[in-house]
Write a protein that holds these residues in place. Structure first.
Motif, PDB file in Angstrom:
ATOM      1  N   GLY A 151      -3.817   2.518 -10.826  1.00  0.00           N
ATOM      2  CA  GLY A 151      -3.346   2.492  -9.356  1.00  0.00           C
ATOM      3  C   GLY A 151      -3.963   3.721  -8.867  1.00  0.00           C
ATOM      4  O   GLY A 151      -3.487   5.003  -9.231  1.00  0.00           O
ATOM      5  N   THR A 152      -4.569   3.701  -7.730  1.00  0.00           N
ATOM      6  CA  THR A 152      -5.325   4.833  -7.004  1.00  0.00           C
ATOM      7  C   THR A 152      -4.177   5.524  -6.405  1.00  0.00           C
ATOM      8  O   THR A 152      -4.000   6.903  -6.776  1.00  0.00           O
ATOM      9  N   SER A 153      -3.204   5.303  -5.796  1.00  0.00           N
ATOM     10  CA  SER A 153      -2.419   5.977  -5.044  1.00  0.00           C
ATOM     11  C   SER A 153      -0.917   6.233  -5.736  1.00  0.00           C
ATOM     12  O   SER A 153      -0.168   7.049  -5.209  1.00  0.00           O
ATOM     13  N   GLY A 154      -0.857   5.700  -6.910  1.00  0.00           N
ATOM     14  CA  GLY A 154       0.373   5.978  -7.686  1.00  0.00           C
ATOM     15  C   GLY A 154       1.231   4.862  -8.256  1.00  0.00           C
ATOM     16  O   GLY A 154       0.656   3.699  -8.333  1.00  0.00           O
ATOM     17  N   ILE A 155       2.549   4.996  -8.408  1.00  0.00           N
ATOM     18  CA  ILE A 155       3.396   4.217  -9.096  1.00  0.00           C
ATOM     19  C   ILE A 155       4.610   3.747  -8.018  1.00  0.00           C
ATOM     20  O   ILE A 155       5.102   4.647  -7.725  1.00  0.00           O
TER      21      ILE A 155
ATOM     22  N   SER B 272       0.780  -1.184  -0.063  1.00  0.00           N
ATOM     23  CA  SER B 272       0.053   0.184  -0.019  1.00  0.00           C
ATOM     24  C   SER B 272       1.001   1.202  -0.019  1.00  0.00           C
ATOM     25  O   SER B 272       2.130   1.376   0.718  1.00  0.00           O
ATOM     26  N   LEU B 273       0.449   2.378  -0.688  1.00  0.00           N
ATOM     27  CA  LEU B 273       1.229   3.592  -0.598  1.00  0.00           C
ATOM     28  C   LEU B 273       0.212   4.623  -0.161  1.00  0.00           C
ATOM     29  O   LEU B 273      -0.887   4.695  -0.872  1.00  0.00           O
ATOM     30  N   ARG B 274       0.591   5.507   0.861  1.00  0.00           N
ATOM     31  CA  ARG B 274      -0.262   6.382   1.622  1.00  0.00           C
ATOM     32  C   ARG B 274      -1.684   5.696   1.862  1.00  0.00           C
ATOM     33  O   ARG B 274      -2.659   6.302   1.920  1.00  0.00           O
ATOM     34  N   GLY B 275      -1.297   4.558   2.384  1.00  0.00           N
ATOM     35  CA  GLY B 275      -2.588   3.976   3.044  1.00  0.00           C
ATOM     36  C   GLY B 275      -3.584   3.270   2.021  1.00  0.00           C
ATOM     37  O   GLY B 275      -4.599   2.763   2.485  1.00  0.00           O
ATOM     38  N   ASP B 276      -3.079   3.398   0.681  1.00  0.00           N
ATOM     39  CA  ASP B 276      -4.018   2.654  -0.411  1.00  0.00           C
ATOM     40  C   ASP B 276      -3.520   1.713  -0.852  1.00  0.00           C
ATOM     41  O   ASP B 276      -2.151   1.726  -1.376  1.00  0.00           O
ATOM     42  N   GLY B 277      -4.328   0.488  -0.885  1.00  0.00           N
ATOM     43  CA  GLY B 277      -3.633  -0.652  -1.474  1.00  0.00           C
ATOM     44  C   GLY B 277      -3.605  -0.800  -3.048  1.00  0.00           C
ATOM     45  O   GLY B 277      -3.012  -1.719  -3.499  1.00  0.00           O
ATOM     46  N   ASN B 278      -4.454  -0.038  -3.624  1.00  0.00           N
ATOM     47  CA  ASN B 278      -4.237  -0.102  -4.978  1.00  0.00           C
ATOM     48  C   ASN B 278      -3.237   0.808  -5.791  1.00  0.00           C
ATOM     49  O   ASN B 278      -3.379   2.105  -6.053  1.00  0.00           O
ATOM     50  N   VAL B 279      -2.119   0.126  -5.851  1.00  0.00           N
ATOM     51  CA  VAL B 279      -0.903   0.969  -6.211  1.00  0.00           C
ATOM     52  C   VAL B 279      -0.306   0.074  -7.500  1.00  0.00           C
ATOM     53  O   VAL B 279      -0.671  -1.397  -7.442  1.00  0.00           O
ATOM     54  N   THR B 280       0.249   0.627  -8.629  1.00  0.00           N
ATOM     55  CA  THR B 280       0.983  -0.096  -9.506  1.00  0.00           C
ATOM     56  C   THR B 280       2.121  -0.329  -9.179  1.00  0.00           C
ATOM     57  O   THR B 280       3.059   0.678  -8.969  1.00  0.00           O
ATOM     58  N   ILE B 281       2.686  -1.607  -9.462  1.00  0.00           N
ATOM     59  CA  ILE B 281       4.165  -1.997  -9.356  1.00  0.00           C
ATOM     60  C   ILE B 281       4.819  -2.283 -10.559  1.00  0.00           C
ATOM     61  O   ILE B 281       3.983  -3.398 -10.986  1.00  0.00           O
ATOM     62  N   LEU B 282       5.959  -1.653 -10.816  1.00  0.00           N
ATOM     63  CA  LEU B 282       6.725  -2.198 -12.126  1.00  0.00           C
ATOM     64  C   LEU B 282       8.123  -2.529 -11.472  1.00  0.00           C
ATOM     65  O   LEU B 282       8.678  -2.138 -10.552  1.00  0.00           O
ATOM     66  N   ILE B 283       8.770  -3.242 -12.656  1.00  0.00           N
ATOM     67  CA  ILE B 283       9.934  -3.446 -12.460  1.00  0.00           C
ATOM     68  C   ILE B 283      10.751  -3.215 -13.749  1.00  0.00           C
ATOM     69  O   ILE B 283      10.280  -3.482 -14.693  1.00  0.00           O
ATOM     70  N   ASP B 284      11.682  -2.295 -13.638  1.00  0.00           N
ATOM     71  CA  ASP B 284      12.563  -1.269 -14.574  1.00  0.00           C
ATOM     72  C   ASP B 284      11.162  -0.782 -15.489  1.00  0.00           C
ATOM     73  O   ASP B 284      11.665  -0.898 -16.531  1.00  0.00           O
ATOM     74  N   GLY B 285      10.349  -0.333 -14.833  1.00  0.00           N
ATOM     75  CA  GLY B 285       9.233   0.422 -15.767  1.00  0.00           C
ATOM     76  C   GLY B 285       8.340  -0.435 -16.438  1.00  0.00           C
ATOM     77  O   GLY B 285       7.608   0.213 -17.236  1.00  0.00           O
ATOM     78  N   ARG B 286       8.437  -1.702 -16.222  1.00  0.00           N
ATOM     79  CA  ARG B 286       7.520  -2.472 -16.917  1.00  0.00           C
ATOM     80  C   ARG B 286       6.705  -3.345 -16.212  1.00  0.00           C
ATOM     81  O   ARG B 286       7.170  -3.638 -14.913  1.00  0.00           O
TER      82      ARG B 286
END
Length: 807
Positions: A217-221, A165-179
């Protein structure tokens, strides 16, 4: 003849002693901070060949020693800055040339919304739109995984199941090397614990991304950047870790780099033993005069073993063309055992049912990413066109063996119950193709970017179950748990952005168009859902920089959170018949409008960055729990009408001395969930906050470091209840030996054994308290040894003073 010989002898003697001089100076960043580890080259003015190379120290100072007399050109290179040239430097015999303080200029070709290095003290660059966390100096994650790294970053938390979670929000996009990667999107299961911390170079956190990025992603990347070699020649590092509770880790990194080729290889092995315990108390009211109390206690073991390899290469075909590839692969094994004790009491607290359920759940997983990329620089160096394609796959085979025993009320006798076997297999495929073009208009200090992207995803999940039949003395199919599920998703998008620097102001605006299709196919029931969405996602960023050390920012973006494959899969998991998990194929995407107002202040010893943010979300996708009259419950997903969240994020870095660094971060937000469905109670509101503190103390001439990490998460509001407070503290120590080639360390995680997860849920007629605890307190011993060649080559091939090329 005698005089001739004497003259020749004197001449030879004179030639034998080179006439040399020295050049010294101090390099500064565009914020007038010391430019640590900038590369400094002495060049031949006639052909720009390298005569000598060196690097700046922690104060930005450099020395070029033993330079032959004559005229040279000095070149200074630093990341995110334009190369700086100092011409017509005259080197004289036994003389020192003082170049003084040389201030470098920021490279305006960097994306305006990514100009983040407004403040940098060692391991954290704290800006407004983006934070960059360097893993190199964080000794508390030695021998750990990507999840351990993320848990140390401000405003990021990882729960007991690996959900981020990011800033308390679990809807976050996780990338590896931008992908996108199979390691970050495998049917909702977190696989980041298979990615070793020592393979990670840095973590980029973008809380309000521009239209250049996917709007998911709600809270970001969160972008995980893996290590690549920056040193010339052959270099390597070998590491090992051992910890109490049978935890072992070993890794090897090798790299080779010359003028046009960069090769790298990282391998790691991880072995983990621990426990995972679960405790639950559920009280359910039936009408006005009847209730029962359901008590569950589970204790079990957890074993994990993984092998991970990262292999890649970059080739410079010429001065403008670069091609590369990378391969990431992981093989994992996990085995969990447990004994779940169930006791059911009536309203008088009298026991009327008791049984146990033993379990054994072995899992085999395979994950891989293959990437090809090409980059073309325009001849005028004002633009770049890049293309890359990635193919990811993930396969998991999950088995479950369960045996129930029924007990008499006095506990003296037991009887056979249900004996069940489950077999689940899942395959995940992701194909990503992307092309991006960027061009810098130097005269107007402007930048344009445009691109297109396609993401094609396919998931295939099938489950077969059987139970033991005492009449035939054999296993027979149990169709209740059998299903086959196929999920297809295609996302096609194009974007364009333009930004410009106007004195102290800068701005950037963009828009992204996206066509998405989601097709959950319930093969077992013959149902098929076809959901298509056509959307526009605008973004805007404005910055004002009244002084070099001060920056103000205002940004906006529209984002989307589409339901994941496992969230749409309606087929239930009956691994525990009283704690069922299933998805909801009727889920609609949630839409988010995100606003961010930021302020950043940078001084020599202080970085202060703060942001006030607001998010308004409609059709919120949230995990909810349904309760049934037989005391069973199901975790599923639902759309909640809307939520409003307003918060404050602050990062404060203070370095009062070269040997002391302090990093404090705080994130808090008030959230309000609103839902009009009167059949459920999903309305809730409250203030959530958390804080982290890291203290680094260097001593013994900065060859030893003591690090303390602490974190606290206050009670957090959910639509159905409250997650109770969580806290923990880690202590780490590392000593460098053999000219910093050998590092030996020790650390203790969760010193007070307080880390865990507890939640209180409350619905009409129902209250539940649940607690999860796993092995968190361990004592680690770590060691690593670096080897290789780091010299810059001079024109004639001889090695001169200086470090690795662009390290």
């Amino acid at each position: 003849m005698k005089h001739t010989l004497l003259l020749l002898t004197a001449l030879c003697a004179n030639l034998g002693f080179a006439q040399t001089g020295k050049v010294i100076g101090t390099a500064l960043t565009s914020e007038t901070n010391p430019a640590e580890f900038a590369k400094v080259l002495a060049l031949n003015p006639s052909d720009s060949s390298v005569l000598l190379g060196s690097f700046t120290d922690s104060d930005g100072k450099f020395e070029l020693n033993d330079l032959k007399t004559g005229t040279i050109l000095v070149k200074i290179i630093l990341d995110d800055h334009l190369p700086k040239f100092v011409g017509n430097v005259e080197v004289q015999t036994d003389q020192t040339v003082f170049l003084g303080r040389i201030e470098l200029e920021k490279d305006i070709s960097i994306d305006l919304e990514e100009v983040i290095a407004t403040g940098s003290l060692d391991d954290l660059k704290a800006g407004i739109d983006k934070k960059v966390y360097s893993v190199q100096r964080d000794i508390s994650v030695r021998g750990g995984s990507a999840n351990d790294v993320l848990n140390n970053i401000p405003s990021i938390d990882v729960d007991q199941d690996g959900n981020v979670s990011l800033r308390g929000d679990g809807n976050v996009t996780i990338l590896i090397d931008g992908r996108p990667s199979a390691l970050t999107s495998g049917n909702g299961q977190s696989l980041l614990d298979a990615l070793p911390a020592n393979s990670i170079d840095r973590i980029e956190v973008v809380t309000n991304p521009s239209a250049k990025y996917d709007p998911d992603g709600t809270s970001g990347i969160i972008n995980i950047i893996l290590k690549k070699n920056r040193k010339r020649g052959i270099n390597g590092v070998i590491s090992g870790t051992g910890a109490t509770g049978n935890l072992y880790d070993a890794s090897l990194g090798l790299s080779y780099r010359n003028k046009g080729t960069n090769l790298y290889l990282n391998y790691s092995f991880n072995y983990y033993e621990g426990y995972r315990n679960y405790f639950s108390d559920l009280t359910q009211q039936f009408g006005t005069d009847s209730s029962n109390y359901f008590d569950q206690n589970r204790e079990g073991t957890d074993l994990k073993m993984s092998n991970t390899i990262v292999l890649g290469a970059d080739f410079e075909l010429d001065s403008n063309n670069t091609v590369g590839f990378s391969i990431t692969g992981s093989l994992g094994t996990r085995e969990r055992t447990g004994l779940l004790v169930n006791k059911l009491y009536d309203q008088n607290d009298d026991l009327f049912r008791s049984w146990t359920r033993s379990s054994f759940d072995p899992i085999q997983s395979q994950n891989g990413d293959f990437n090809l990329n090409h980059s073309l620089k325009l001849k005028n160096r004002n633009g770049k066109w890049s293309t890359n394609g990635t193919q990811s796959f993930s396969e998991r085979d999950i088995k479950g063996f369960y045996d129930e025993r029924l007990f008499s009320l006095d506990g003296l006798a037991s009887y056979p119950g249900v004996e069940q076997e489950l077999f689940n297999s899942s395959k995940n495929r992701i194909t990503t193709i992307q092309t991006d073009f960027e061009y810098v208009f130097e005269k107007i200090k402007g930048r344009m970017e445009a691109g297109a992207k396609a993401i094609i995803r396919n998931d295939h999940v099938s489950t077969f179950s059987q139970r033991f039949d005492s009449l035939t003395n054999s296993f027979i199919p149990d169709t209740l748990s059998d299903f086959e599920y196929i999920y297809d998703e295609q996302v096609y998008s194009i974007y364009g952005i333009f930004g410009q620097i106007l004195g102290k102001f800068s701005y950037q605006g963009g828009i992204r168009g996206e066509l998405a299709r989601q097709i959950p196919n319930l093969v077992s029931t013959g149902e098929k859902f076809n959901n298509s969405y056509l959307n526009l996602f605008p973004s805007a960023h404005v910055k004002y920089k009244p002084k070099k050390e001060v920056e103000l920012s205002l940004s906006y973006s529209r984002r989307i959170n589409r339901a994941k494959s496992h969230q749409l899969n309606p087929f239930a998991s009956y691994a525990d018949p009283f704690n069922i998990r299933r998805g909801n194929p009727a889920l609609q995407p949630e839409y988010i409008n995100s606003y961010d107002l930021g302020y950043s202040l940078t001084k020599n010893k202080v970085v202060f960055s703060t942001s006030v943010y607001h998010r308004r979300t409609v059709d919120v996708i949230n995990r909810v729990k349904e309760y049934y009259s037989n005391n069973a419950s199901a975790v599923t997903y639902a759309n909640i009408d809307k939520s409003e969240s307003t918060g404050l994020e602050t990062i404060f870095i203070y370095k009062p001395a070269k040997w002391l660094r302090n990093t404090f971060s705080f994130n808090g937000n008030y959230i309000n969930y609103t839902n009009t469905d009167t059949t459920v109670n999903w309305n809730n509101s409250g203030f959530n906050w958390g804080a982290k503190l890291a203290i680094n103390i260097d001593f013994w001439k900065r060859t030893a470091t003591l690090q303390l990490n602490g974190n606290y998460n206050a009670p957090r509001v959910t639509p159905q209840g409250i997650i109770l407070p969580r806290s923990g503290m880690d202590i780490s120590f590392e000593k460098q030996l053999l000219n910093r080639k050998l590092s030996i360390g020790a650390r203790v995680t969760d010193v007070f054994n307080t880390r865990g997860f507890m939640i209180d849920l409350e619905q009409v007629g129902i209250t539940q308290h649940a607690q999860y605890k796993w092995l968190t307190r361990r004592f680690y011993i770590t060691a690593s040894y670096r080897f290789g060649k780091q010299d810059i080559k001079v024109k004639n091939g001889a090695s001169r003073s200086g470090g690795g090329d662009g390290m």
